[in-house]
Motif scaffolding. Structure first.
Motif, PDB file in Angstrom:
ATOM      1  N   GLU A   1     -34.175  25.568  -2.907  1.00 48.16           N
ATOM      2  CA  GLU A   1     -34.548  24.597  -3.945  1.00 48.16           C
ATOM      3  C   GLU A   1     -34.437  25.240  -5.332  1.00 48.16           C
ATOM      4  O   GLU A   1     -33.928  24.637  -6.273  1.00 48.16           O
ATOM      5  CB  GLU A   1     -35.977  24.108  -3.716  1.00 48.16           C
ATOM      6  N   LEU A   2     -34.930  26.462  -5.461  1.00 40.79           N
ATOM      7  CA  LEU A   2     -34.873  27.168  -6.732  1.00 40.79           C
ATOM      8  C   LEU A   2     -33.419  27.358  -7.179  1.00 40.79           C
ATOM      9  O   LEU A   2     -33.079  27.123  -8.344  1.00 40.79           O
ATOM     10  CB  LEU A   2     -35.558  28.533  -6.610  1.00 40.79           C
ATOM     11  N   GLU A   3     -32.586  27.752  -6.255  1.00 39.60           N
ATOM     12  CA  GLU A   3     -31.183  27.988  -6.593  1.00 39.60           C
ATOM     13  C   GLU A   3     -30.461  26.686  -6.926  1.00 39.60           C
ATOM     14  O   GLU A   3     -29.659  26.644  -7.868  1.00 39.60           O
ATOM     15  CB  GLU A   3     -30.490  28.713  -5.441  1.00 39.60           C
ATOM     16  N   ALA A   4     -30.746  25.633  -6.175  1.00 37.11           N
ATOM     17  CA  ALA A   4     -30.090  24.348  -6.416  1.00 37.11           C
ATOM     18  C   ALA A   4     -30.433  23.807  -7.806  1.00 37.11           C
ATOM     19  O   ALA A   4     -29.602  23.147  -8.454  1.00 37.11           O
ATOM     20  CB  ALA A   4     -30.493  23.337  -5.340  1.00 37.11           C
ATOM     21  N   ARG A   5     -31.644  24.103  -8.266  1.00 33.88           N
ATOM     22  CA  ARG A   5     -32.089  23.622  -9.584  1.00 33.88           C
ATOM     23  C   ARG A   5     -31.872  24.673 -10.678  1.00 33.88           C
ATOM     24  O   ARG A   5     -32.318  24.477 -11.805  1.00 33.88           O
ATOM     25  CB  ARG A   5     -33.572  23.235  -9.513  1.00 33.88           C
ATOM     26  N   GLN A   6     -31.234  25.793 -10.318  1.00 30.74           N
ATOM     27  CA  GLN A   6     -30.963  26.895 -11.250  1.00 30.74           C
ATOM     28  C   GLN A   6     -32.242  27.410 -11.909  1.00 30.74           C
ATOM     29  O   GLN A   6     -32.279  27.726 -13.099  1.00 30.74           O
ATOM     30  CB  GLN A   6     -29.950  26.463 -12.313  1.00 30.74           C
ATOM     31  N   MET A   7     -33.287  27.511 -11.105  1.00 32.84           N
ATOM     32  CA  MET A   7     -34.567  28.051 -11.564  1.00 32.84           C
ATOM     33  C   MET A   7     -34.619  29.549 -11.267  1.00 32.84           C
ATOM     34  O   MET A   7     -34.010  30.027 -10.314  1.00 32.84           O
ATOM     35  CB  MET A   7     -35.729  27.324 -10.876  1.00 32.84           C
ATOM     36  N   LYS A   8     -35.376  30.273 -12.091  1.00 34.22           N
ATOM     37  CA  LYS A   8     -35.498  31.716 -11.918  1.00 34.22           C
ATOM     38  C   LYS A   8     -36.856  32.070 -11.320  1.00 34.22           C
ATOM     39  O   LYS A   8     -37.874  31.428 -11.615  1.00 34.22           O
ATOM     40  CB  LYS A   8     -35.307  32.418 -13.257  1.00 34.22           C
ATOM     41  N   TYR A   9     -36.854  33.105 -10.509  1.00 35.23           N
ATOM     42  CA  TYR A   9     -38.069  33.592  -9.847  1.00 35.23           C
ATOM     43  C   TYR A   9     -38.161  35.082 -10.158  1.00 35.23           C
ATOM     44  O   TYR A   9     -37.472  35.900  -9.554  1.00 35.23           O
ATOM     45  CB  TYR A   9     -37.951  33.354  -8.341  1.00 35.23           C
ATOM     46  N   ILE A  10     -39.004  35.443 -11.144  1.00 35.84           N
ATOM     47  CA  ILE A  10     -39.011  36.804 -11.686  1.00 35.84           C
ATOM     48  C   ILE A  10     -40.420  37.393 -11.609  1.00 35.84           C
ATOM     49  O   ILE A  10     -41.362  36.879 -12.244  1.00 35.84           O
ATOM     50  CB  ILE A  10     -38.529  36.816 -13.152  1.00 35.84           C
ATOM     51  N   TYR A  11     -40.566  38.471 -10.869  1.00 37.06           N
ATOM     52  CA  TYR A  11     -41.869  39.121 -10.761  1.00 37.06           C
ATOM     53  C   TYR A  11     -42.219  39.825 -12.073  1.00 37.06           C
ATOM     54  O   TYR A  11     -41.360  40.392 -12.741  1.00 37.06           O
ATOM     55  CB  TYR A  11     -41.867  40.132  -9.613  1.00 37.06           C
ATOM     56  N   LEU A  12     -43.510  39.774 -12.417  1.00 39.37           N
ATOM     57  CA  LEU A  12     -43.983  40.416 -13.635  1.00 39.37           C
ATOM     58  C   LEU A  12     -44.343  41.873 -13.368  1.00 39.37           C
ATOM     59  O   LEU A  12     -44.586  42.269 -12.228  1.00 39.37           O
ATOM     60  CB  LEU A  12     -45.229  39.688 -14.173  1.00 39.37           C
ATOM     61  N   ARG A  13     -44.396  42.648 -14.438  1.00 41.49           N
ATOM     62  CA  ARG A  13     -44.923  44.000 -14.330  1.00 41.49           C
ATOM     63  C   ARG A  13     -46.439  43.912 -14.365  1.00 41.49           C
ATOM     64  O   ARG A  13     -47.071  44.093 -15.407  1.00 41.49           O
ATOM     65  CB  ARG A  13     -44.398  44.862 -15.483  1.00 41.49           C
ATOM     66  N   SER A  14     -47.007  43.596 -13.250  1.00 44.24           N
ATOM     67  CA  SER A  14     -48.453  43.431 -13.153  1.00 44.24           C
ATOM     68  C   SER A  14     -48.890  43.886 -11.771  1.00 44.24           C
ATOM     69  O   SER A  14     -48.163  43.694 -10.794  1.00 44.24           O
ATOM     70  CB  SER A  14     -48.845  41.966 -13.377  1.00 44.24           C
ATOM     71  N   THR A  15     -50.072  44.471 -11.689  1.00 41.79           N
ATOM     72  CA  THR A  15     -50.556  44.949 -10.398  1.00 41.79           C
ATOM     73  C   THR A  15     -51.822  44.224  -9.943  1.00 41.79           C
ATOM     74  O   THR A  15     -52.459  44.634  -8.978  1.00 41.79           O
ATOM     75  CB  THR A  15     -50.814  46.467 -10.449  1.00 41.79           C
ATOM     76  N   CYS A  16     -52.197  43.161 -10.650  1.00 39.72           N
ATOM     77  CA  CYS A  16     -53.331  42.317 -10.263  1.00 39.72           C
ATOM     78  C   CYS A  16     -52.923  40.850 -10.404  1.00 39.72           C
ATOM     79  O   CYS A  16     -52.137  40.512 -11.297  1.00 39.72           O
ATOM     80  CB  CYS A  16     -54.548  42.566 -11.148  1.00 39.72           C
TER      81      CYS A  16
END
Length: 381
Positions: free
Chosen positions: A246-261
């Motif tokens: 679904e994310l790819e079909a809608r050209q959405m990005k899934y990006i993890y943050l530099r966060s540990t909590c």
């Protein structure tokens, strides 16, 4: 005198102050300011405050290395990698130290702090930046200024340590890394940005994924097309796997943050009791009535001048409550005397978020990122 400050003093405009949050590299900014003339007194107070806080928690298992800020400033080559500096038990306090350094340096460069604060209509901060914004509204000078700064730096450094103790899973497991990489994402973290489309769509996906039991949370609403989900890494990876097509079909990005909590969600609720003794120990007894101009919460838009003790309220906003950045920007739209936003970093991430959020609100105002040489020069001209 700087032209913009001159305009403010003549009554032609007022300022809105903002501070950023987690995610942006910050140490190089602080190292650069450390070498600037006139900053010795600030850094003497800042490093002493951090060192005092470290002594209170030096045996904590979530401090994976010796935090030696003084050495990292004097010898930049000795500093850890950005990934290590992003660990919450290190980053919260040191990000604030960087923000306060920008705040101090602007004043030393001739942008008079007293005149600026007199012309300030309000302030806010993105996530942990709300705490730095609260400090500015105390409008202190001289010894009282540095005394409060010392306490605020201890407060946020200790909060970062307690936050990591509540969520002690600093690193992803090898299995989590492998699974995430198989989905095309690196460095899985307990917070992930889902970019594109509407909040309603992502909220539906989260609700369907959670089912009866809440496992992950839409925790920050940054701009109309930018929101953050918080939760255990394994659950965020499973969510990615479920909605990858679904994310790819809608050209959405899934990006993890530099966060540990997993900030801004119920998973961090235990910190409220855990952190209370530290607040008492360092004497963080500031109240809303101490604030000389409004500071607006990103949770409910409340003016913090109207609350009592700020210690746990600010902790709750940062750790547990959802962030709605449009609520923090709403006062700017509502007040046509606000002619400029001054952003104290780190970096320019919060500048961009505010620009996009104000655009979504149908409003525009210049935003100057003090951390960037170009904007700093504009402010000082």
């Amino acid at each position: 005198m700087a032209k913009l400050l001159d305009q403010a003093q003549s009554g032609a405009l007022r300022f809105y102050l903002q501070f950023g949050g987690q995610g942006a590299p910050y140490l190089k900014e602080m190292q650069k300011l450390y070498s600037e003339a006139g900053m010795a007194n600030y850094f003497s107070v800042a490093t002493s405050a951090i060192e005092a806080a470290i002594r209170m928690v030096e045996n904590s298992p979530v401090l994976p290395l010796k935090v030696d800020l003084r050495r990292w400033l004097e010898d930049p080559a000795s500093a850890p990698a950005d990934e290590t500096m992003a660990i919450a038990s290190i980053s919260l306090g040191l990000i604030q130290a960087t923000q306060f350094a920008h705040y101090e340096y602007l004043h030393l460069c001739g942008f008079d702090r007293r005149a600026m604060l007199k012309a300030t209509a309000g302030a806010t901060g993105h996530s942990q930046g709300l705490i730095a914004a609260t400090f500015t509204a105390l409008c202190l000078e001289g010894k009282a200024y540095y005394d409060a700064l010392y306490i605020f730096l201890q407060y946020l450094f200790l909060m970062g340590v307690r936050a990591q103790e509540v969520f002690p899973f600093i690193e992803a497991t090898p299995a989590e890394v492998a699974k995430s990489e198989s989905l095309g994402a690196k460095a899985p973290a307990p917070m992930v940005a889902v970019l594109g489309e509407s909040h309603a769509l992502v909220e539906k996906w989260v609700s369907d994924f959670n089912g009866v039991n809440k496992k992950i949370y839409v925790s920050l609403y940054n701009t109309p097309s930018n929101r953050i989900i918080s939760g255990p890494r394994s659950e965020l990876i499973a969510f990615h796997e479920r909605y990858k097509s679904e994310l790819e079909a809608r050209q959405m990005k899934y990006i993890y943050l530099r966060s540990t909590c997993p900030f801004h969600c119920e998973l961090m609720q235990p910190i409220l009791e855990k952190f209370r003794p530290d607040i008492e120990r360092i004497g963080f007894h500031f109240k809303g009535s101490d604030l000389k101009f409004p500071v607006y919460s990103f949770w409910d838009g409340e003016n913090l001048q109207n609350v009592g003790e700020l210690g746990l309220r600010l902790t709750d906003d940062l750790m547990v409550k959802t962030l709605y950045w449009d609520k923090a920007m709403a006062p700017v739209k509502a007040d046509n005397t606000i002619g400029a936003i001054l952003d104290f970093g780190p970096g320019k991430t919060s500048q961009r978020l505010s620009e996009e959020t104000l655009q979504g609100l149908g409003h525009s105002v210049p935003i100057y990122a003090v951390a960037t040489p170009k904007d700093l020069k504009t402010l000082l001209d």
